[in-house]
Scaffold this active site. Structure first.
Site, PDB file in Angstrom:
ATOM      1  CG  ASP A 161      -2.023   1.240   1.154  1.00 13.31           C
ATOM      2  OD1 ASP A 161      -2.498   1.398   0.081  1.00 13.31           O
ATOM      3  OD2 ASP A 161      -2.199   1.887   2.117  1.00 13.31           O
ATOM      4  CB  SER A 162       0.136   4.709  -1.085  1.00 17.09           C
ATOM      5  OG  SER A 162      -1.166   4.823  -0.245  1.00 17.09           O
ATOM      6  CB  CYS A 188      -3.025   0.623  -2.672  1.00 23.81           C
ATOM      7  SG  CYS A 188      -3.005   2.375  -3.164  1.00 23.81           S
ATOM      8  CD  GLU A 239      -0.264   7.145   5.466  1.00 22.85           C
ATOM      9  OE1 GLU A 239       0.949   7.177   5.846  1.00 22.85           O
ATOM     10  OE2 GLU A 239      -0.761   6.361   5.207  1.00 22.85           O
ATOM     11  CB  CYS A 291      -9.573   4.756  -0.241  1.00 21.30           C
ATOM     12  SG  CYS A 291      -7.867   5.239   0.550  1.00 21.30           S
ATOM     13  CG  HIS A 304      -5.255   5.035   3.987  1.00 25.93           C
ATOM     14  ND1 HIS A 304      -4.723   4.788   2.830  1.00 25.93           N
ATOM     15  CD2 HIS A 304      -4.330   5.858   4.601  1.00 25.93           C
ATOM     16  CE1 HIS A 304      -3.587   4.816   3.059  1.00 25.93           C
ATOM     17  NE2 HIS A 304      -3.093   5.619   3.980  1.00 25.93           N
TER      18      HIS A 304
HETATM   19  N1  DGL Z   1      -5.120   3.212   0.399  1.00 26.56           N
HETATM   20  C1  DGL Z   1      -4.819   3.813  -0.720  1.00 26.56           C
HETATM   21  C2  DGL Z   1      -6.166   3.537  -1.745  1.00 26.56           C
HETATM   22  O1  DGL Z   1      -6.684   2.460  -1.412  1.00 26.56           O
HETATM   23  C3  DGL Z   1      -4.798   5.271  -0.373  1.00 26.56           C
HETATM   24  C4  DGL Z   1      -4.164   5.745  -1.435  1.00 26.56           C
HETATM   25  C5  DGL Z   1      -3.369   7.265  -1.239  1.00 26.56           C
HETATM   26  O2  DGL Z   1      -2.176   7.112  -0.888  1.00 26.56           O
HETATM   27  O3  DGL Z   1      -3.950   8.326  -1.699  1.00 26.56           O
HETATM   28  O4  DGL Z   1      -6.380   4.137  -2.516  1.00 26.56           O
END
Ligand code: DGL
Length: 271
Positions: free
Chosen positions: A7-8, A70, A163, A195, A197
């Site tokens: 993931d990011s 992600c 974050e 997403c 997150h």
């Molecule tokens: N968890 C990522 C997603 O599912 C977040 C993307 C981001 O870093 O903006 O899209």
């Protein structure tokens, strides 16, 4: 060897948590690109390059199978990766989009029959600006279902706030994004948190949407789909039992946040 989760940043931990609980005998390694989050405001080229770099790092750890936990990377980069970059003789990279759409459209994994009418007619999609702009959700849905109206809300700022650990800001942003969507679609039957997150904010989404809206849990759907995939492809399970959690950010800070989110001790190391 382990199964890799990418993931990011912190969001993929919602998937990591669900898959580790569903498959306690399987080792999962995690890569969070916290130094470059959020991805949702980056262009497609950038998301592709960063995602490939993260996946390569997981390959170095022996993860021949990597799950892009992600939605942004799944929506913006995965197709190109699978078509022109992944050495498919030995490696696989899978996304988190399709399992959710299969559940929404009441399909078994991998059912390729023509699109048909489904029970849910009005779907609210909450996702990053890049995921919404890609229209990947609507495209995948159209392969499987007809007559479903999707209203998508790009939720700018929410990933940054999570974050940064600014929960108050994250909650305020979620409420305002939900209000904006409900002005355009007053009565959705289902809401998709597109997403990884966002499940960290499920309670806020559910409270703002009201009790009549079913909020789909992507993490559990991905876990079920992955268990099914691994049963059919046992060569990707691996025999390792030690999970490594890697971050491009500050390991101490990311470990603290992760421990707080998952309510158990999580220790990251430098990627
Ligand atoms: N968890 C990522 C997603 O599912 C977040 C993307 C981001 O870093 O903006 O899209």
């Amino acid at each position: 060897m382990a199964v890799g989760i990418f993931d990011s940043g912190l969001g993929g931990l919602t998937v990591y948590d669900a898959v580790s609980k569903a498959m306690p005998d399987t080792a999962f390694s995690y890569f969070g690109d916290n130094a470059h989050a959020p991805y949702g405001v980056r262009d497609a080229e950038d998301v592709f390059d960063l995602t490939c770099r993260g996946v390569e790092r997981l390959w170095e750890e022996g993860c021949d199978l990597v799950i892009l936990a992600c939605n942004t990377a799944s929506a913006v980069a995965l197709k190109r990766m699978q078509e022109s970059w992944v050495p498919v003789e030995t490696k696989r990279v899978l996304g988190v989009f399709v399992p959710m759409i299969e559940a929404l459209t009441e399909r078994q994994w991998g059912d390729n029959s023509p699109p048909r009418e489904v029970a849910v007619k009005h779907v609210a999609l909450f996702a990053t600006p890049a995921t919404v702009a890609s229209r990947a959700f609507q495209r995948e849905l159209a392969y499987r279902a007809i007559g479903v109206d999707v209203e998508a809300q790009p939720c700018g700022g929410v990933v940054d706030a999570i974050e940064e650990g600014d929960e108050i800001l994250a909650e305020a942003l979620v409420r305002s994004h939900v209000e904006a969507l409900l002005r355009r679609m007053p009565k959705p039957e289902a809401a998709v948190l597109g997403c990884t997150h966002y499940p960290l904010m499920t309670a806020t989404f559910q409270a703002a949407l009201g009790p009549g809206v079913t909020v789909y849990s992507q993490a559990d759907l991905v876990a079920a789909s992955l268990a099914d995939y691994l049963a059919r492809h046992p060569n990707f399970v691996g025999s390792g039992t030690e999970a490594k959690l890697l971050t491009t950010g500050d390991p101490a800070r990311v470990s603290n946040k992760a421990t707080q989110f998952l309510r158990r001790r999580i220790a990251f190391e430098q990627a």
